[in-house]
Design a protein around this motif. Sequence first.
Motif, PDB file in Angstrom:
ATOM      1  N   UNK A   1     135.251  69.580 121.765  1.00 24.44           N
ATOM      2  CA  UNK A   1     136.072  70.203 120.728  1.00 24.44           C
ATOM      3  C   UNK A   1     137.216  69.297 120.305  1.00 24.44           C
ATOM      4  N   UNK A   2     137.530  69.321 119.026  1.00 26.11           N
ATOM      5  CA  UNK A   2     138.661  68.570 118.495  1.00 26.11           C
ATOM      6  C   UNK A   2     139.367  69.440 117.462  1.00 26.11           C
ATOM      7  N   UNK A   3     140.534  69.017 117.034  1.00 23.35           N
ATOM      8  CA  UNK A   3     141.251  69.735 115.987  1.00 23.35           C
ATOM      9  C   UNK A   3     140.574  69.566 114.632  1.00 23.35           C
ATOM     10  N   UNK A   4     139.582  68.695 114.556  1.00 24.76           N
ATOM     11  CA  UNK A   4     138.830  68.466 113.325  1.00 24.76           C
ATOM     12  C   UNK A   4     137.444  69.110 113.379  1.00 24.76           C
ATOM     13  N   UNK A   5     137.216  69.991 114.359  1.00 29.82           N
ATOM     14  CA  UNK A   5     135.909  70.594 114.531  1.00 29.82           C
ATOM     15  C   UNK A   5     135.216  70.026 115.752  1.00 29.82           C
ATOM     16  N   UNK A   6     133.961  70.375 115.931  1.00 29.33           N
ATOM     17  CA  UNK A   6     133.222  69.905 117.089  1.00 29.33           C
ATOM     18  C   UNK A   6     132.778  68.459 116.913  1.00 29.33           C
ATOM     19  N   UNK A   7     133.229  67.594 117.809  1.00 31.14           N
ATOM     20  CA  UNK A   7     132.841  66.196 117.753  1.00 31.14           C
ATOM     21  C   UNK A   7     131.510  65.979 118.441  1.00 31.14           C
ATOM     22  N   UNK A   8     130.674  65.139 117.869  1.00 33.38           N
ATOM     23  CA  UNK A   8     129.350  64.862 118.402  1.00 33.38           C
ATOM     24  C   UNK A   8     129.171  63.365 118.626  1.00 33.38           C
ATOM     25  N   UNK A   9     128.434  63.018 119.683  1.00 36.05           N
ATOM     26  CA  UNK A   9     128.166  61.603 119.958  1.00 36.05           C
ATOM     27  C   UNK A   9     127.498  60.912 118.778  1.00 36.05           C
ATOM     28  N   UNK A  10     126.637  61.662 118.063  1.00 42.97           N
ATOM     29  CA  UNK A  10     125.901  61.084 116.937  1.00 42.97           C
ATOM     30  C   UNK A  10     126.825  60.626 115.812  1.00 42.97           C
ATOM     31  N   UNK A  11     128.071  61.115 115.797  1.00 48.35           N
ATOM     32  CA  UNK A  11     129.029  60.718 114.771  1.00 48.35           C
ATOM     33  C   UNK A  11     129.567  59.313 115.014  1.00 48.35           C
ATOM     34  N   UNK A  12     129.374  58.793 116.234  1.00 51.32           N
ATOM     35  CA  UNK A  12     129.995  57.528 116.592  1.00 51.32           C
ATOM     36  C   UNK A  12     131.468  57.746 116.895  1.00 51.32           C
ATOM     37  N   UNK A  13     132.205  56.710 117.246  1.00 52.74           N
ATOM     38  CA  UNK A  13     133.642  56.842 117.501  1.00 52.74           C
ATOM     39  C   UNK A  13     134.352  57.347 116.245  1.00 52.74           C
ATOM     40  N   UNK A  14     135.371  58.163 116.425  1.00 48.21           N
ATOM     41  CA  UNK A  14     136.101  58.681 115.271  1.00 48.21           C
ATOM     42  C   UNK A  14     137.531  59.033 115.660  1.00 48.21           C
ATOM     43  N   UNK A  15     138.374  59.149 114.650  1.00 50.82           N
ATOM     44  CA  UNK A  15     139.772  59.527 114.844  1.00 50.82           C
ATOM     45  C   UNK A  15     140.012  60.866 114.178  1.00 50.82           C
ATOM     46  N   UNK A  16     140.711  61.766 114.855  1.00 52.38           N
ATOM     47  CA  UNK A  16     141.065  63.065 114.295  1.00 52.38           C
ATOM     48  C   UNK A  16     142.567  63.107 114.056  1.00 52.38           C
ATOM     49  N   UNK A  17     143.017  63.124 112.809  1.00 49.65           N
ATOM     50  CA  UNK A  17     144.457  63.168 112.539  1.00 49.65           C
ATOM     51  C   UNK A  17     145.106  64.477 112.975  1.00 49.65           C
ATOM     52  N   UNK A  18     144.310  65.552 113.061  1.00 47.46           N
ATOM     53  CA  UNK A  18     144.868  66.852 113.432  1.00 47.46           C
ATOM     54  C   UNK A  18     145.437  66.890 114.835  1.00 47.46           C
ATOM     55  N   UNK A  19     144.860  66.106 115.760  1.00 46.49           N
ATOM     56  CA  UNK A  19     145.388  66.061 117.122  1.00 46.49           C
ATOM     57  C   UNK A  19     145.779  64.649 117.556  1.00 46.49           C
ATOM     58  N   UNK A  20     145.703  63.697 116.618  1.00 49.03           N
ATOM     59  CA  UNK A  20     146.080  62.302 116.861  1.00 49.03           C
ATOM     60  C   UNK A  20     145.347  61.732 118.078  1.00 49.03           C
ATOM     61  N   UNK A  21     144.037  61.909 118.061  1.00 43.70           N
ATOM     62  CA  UNK A  21     143.196  61.412 119.141  1.00 43.70           C
ATOM     63  C   UNK A  21     142.028  60.588 118.598  1.00 43.70           C
ATOM     64  N   UNK A  22     141.683  59.550 119.339  1.00 44.46           N
ATOM     65  CA  UNK A  22     140.480  58.778 119.105  1.00 44.46           C
ATOM     66  C   UNK A  22     139.424  59.310 120.065  1.00 44.46           C
ATOM     67  N   UNK A  23     138.226  59.555 119.564  1.00 44.92           N
ATOM     68  CA  UNK A  23     137.139  60.100 120.382  1.00 44.92           C
ATOM     69  C   UNK A  23     136.002  59.087 120.452  1.00 44.92           C
TER      70      UNK A  23
END
Length: 289
Positions: A118-140
């Motif tokens: 879970x992220x502040x930008x919705x559910x993060x998935x491995x298939x998305x590759x690495x990503x940054x969510x500005x809503x929680x200021x996290x790199x996934x």
Amino acid sequence: MRLDDQEESHNIEDRRSGYRGGGFGGGRIGIGTIALALIASYFFGIDPMTVIDLTSNLQGASSVHTQAPAQKPPADDAAARFVAKVLGSTEAVWEQVFRENGRTYTQPRLVLFSGSTPTACGMGQSAMGPFYCPGDQRVYIDLSFFRDLRQRFQAPGEFAQAYVIAHEVGHHVQNLLGISDQVHQAQQRSSRAKANALSVRLELQADCLAGVWGNRADAAKAIIEPGEIEQALNAAAQIGDDRLQQRTQGRVVPESFTHGSAAQRVRWFKRGMESGDFRQCDTFRTDAL
């Protein structure tokens, strides 16, 4: 890469062994949610799975605020500790850059996960590759991406991996400077083609900022070994929109680009790497991408 004397970042959040947050427990759905889904289906003709999926995403978004404190990766996890050292290097560089310009740098967190999270930008998935969510200021990032980078994208090497992390941290820098918000607001007022073009400029700027990190980190601690810059350039090229489209669909559709062509991504990373100056990364005031 020479990272032996690089301190690991303390902003690592390891969710790979199972995550528990407020209202979210390993993807379980409560009986109340199922009942609500069935009621919605009966009275309003709504697919029950739509309600269940929506509830899962809302729970996931809310849970990021009740998570356990950030934790360092295990001492015997070389890949995770490599990520922690690269993140620590980006922190040192961007704190210095911001300080030089009369600003204060807020460090992002980096979340290690497997499969989904879970992220502040919705559910993060491995298939998305690495990503940054500005809503929680996290790199996934799911570390399996590094295997894909090496095998699927033919972009091996530690500096190629570091480039990926630095690119996502570049998005954090854009967020802190207010650039991301300006772009997203402009995209909402634009056509699909124009929104895509703005996305390309945002991504190319993140590539350039990754290069700025590489330049300054190497100047400070000589972290780059011979041949490693070429690793990052190759990675930038291999994940260009044109190469990805050619590989997956057999044709290239430039108007659908969202990250930039291989040549563009290489050009802007090199610009940051050669200059070490984030002011050289203004992709929004040039016609020559």
